[in-house]
Design a protein around this motif. Sequence first.
Motif, mmCIF file in Angstrom:
data_model
loop_
_atom_site.group_PDB
_atom_site.id
_atom_site.type_symbol
_atom_site.label_atom_id
_atom_site.label_comp_id
_atom_site.label_asym_id
_atom_site.label_seq_id
_atom_site.Cartn_x
_atom_site.Cartn_y
_atom_site.Cartn_z
ATOM 1 N N PRO A 162 -0.315 1.629 -129.988
ATOM 2 C CA PRO A 162 0.201 2.970 -129.683
ATOM 3 C C PRO A 162 -0.851 4.074 -129.764
ATOM 4 O O PRO A 162 -0.517 5.250 -129.659
ATOM 5 N N PHE A 163 -2.125 3.725 -129.933
ATOM 6 C CA PHE A 163 -3.145 4.742 -130.187
ATOM 7 C C PHE A 163 -3.617 5.424 -128.907
ATOM 8 O O PHE A 163 -3.760 6.641 -128.852
ATOM 9 N N ILE A 164 -3.909 4.636 -127.881
ATOM 10 C CA ILE A 164 -4.181 5.176 -126.542
ATOM 11 C C ILE A 164 -3.231 4.464 -125.598
ATOM 12 O O ILE A 164 -3.203 3.230 -125.559
ATOM 13 N N ASP A 165 -2.443 5.221 -124.882
ATOM 14 C CA ASP A 165 -1.343 4.640 -124.110
ATOM 15 C C ASP A 165 -1.792 4.139 -122.739
ATOM 16 O O ASP A 165 -2.879 4.476 -122.254
ATOM 17 N N TYR A 166 -0.938 3.330 -122.143
ATOM 18 C CA TYR A 166 -1.203 2.719 -120.833
ATOM 19 C C TYR A 166 -1.516 3.783 -119.782
ATOM 20 O O TYR A 166 -2.477 3.648 -119.008
ATOM 21 N N ALA A 167 -0.703 4.842 -119.723
ATOM 22 C CA ALA A 167 -0.867 5.862 -118.681
ATOM 23 C C ALA A 167 -2.230 6.545 -118.781
ATOM 24 O O ALA A 167 -2.885 6.801 -117.766
ATOM 25 N N THR A 168 -2.659 6.829 -119.997
ATOM 26 C CA THR A 168 -3.967 7.460 -120.188
ATOM 27 C C THR A 168 -5.089 6.531 -119.746
ATOM 28 O O THR A 168 -6.027 6.948 -119.044
#
Length: 206
Positions: A16-22
């Motif tokens: 959950p630290f850097i999300d897929y969309a980003t």
Amino acid sequence: MFVRKELKYDFGALEPFIDYATMDEHYNAHYKKYMENLNELIVQEGVENLTIEGIIKRVNSIGSKKLRDNAGGFYNHQLYFDNISPYNNDYENSGAELKRLIDKNFGGYHQFKSNFRNAGLDVFGSGWVWLVLIGGEILKIVKTKNQDNPLMSKECNVLVMNKECKILLGMDVWEHAYYLKHKADRRSYIDDFFKVIDWKIVSERV
């Protein structure tokens, strides 16, 4: 022609630290655009026979702002996506030499992390924060604006005094690196960034 490095993990692997969309936007829009622009510019500037490192170290003498921005953008993102991953995220398992240098130069990991975080918070607008090794013994935390990096700055051209300069870690603090998930909370992004650093990669750069 330059090509992007393929990721060794999928876009959702850092959640959950850097999300897929980003990750999707960062890798497939920003990193890709820098690559495309760079491949056009190297022909225009007559530097298509140079490596990306060669271009980076010559941007000041070449004098093209577009080449500087896009070569920097391509190279910086190449380092960034390499030094984050879902693997090897525990600093305690990083290399002995990296630990020695961090202890020597910062008094330990926690002080280094605090200094690096503060540098990231202190960047006004868009830019990067770097951990740079100078002459094999001196670690410096360096801030750069836009898509500049230490290899094209005074940090590695003047302070080094002919000693080898290596980038060990790069953190992107442009809004595109975190805004979809973290909004304006850069501090939260930086804290999450530290949870996805691949310390094995960073240690291998020493």
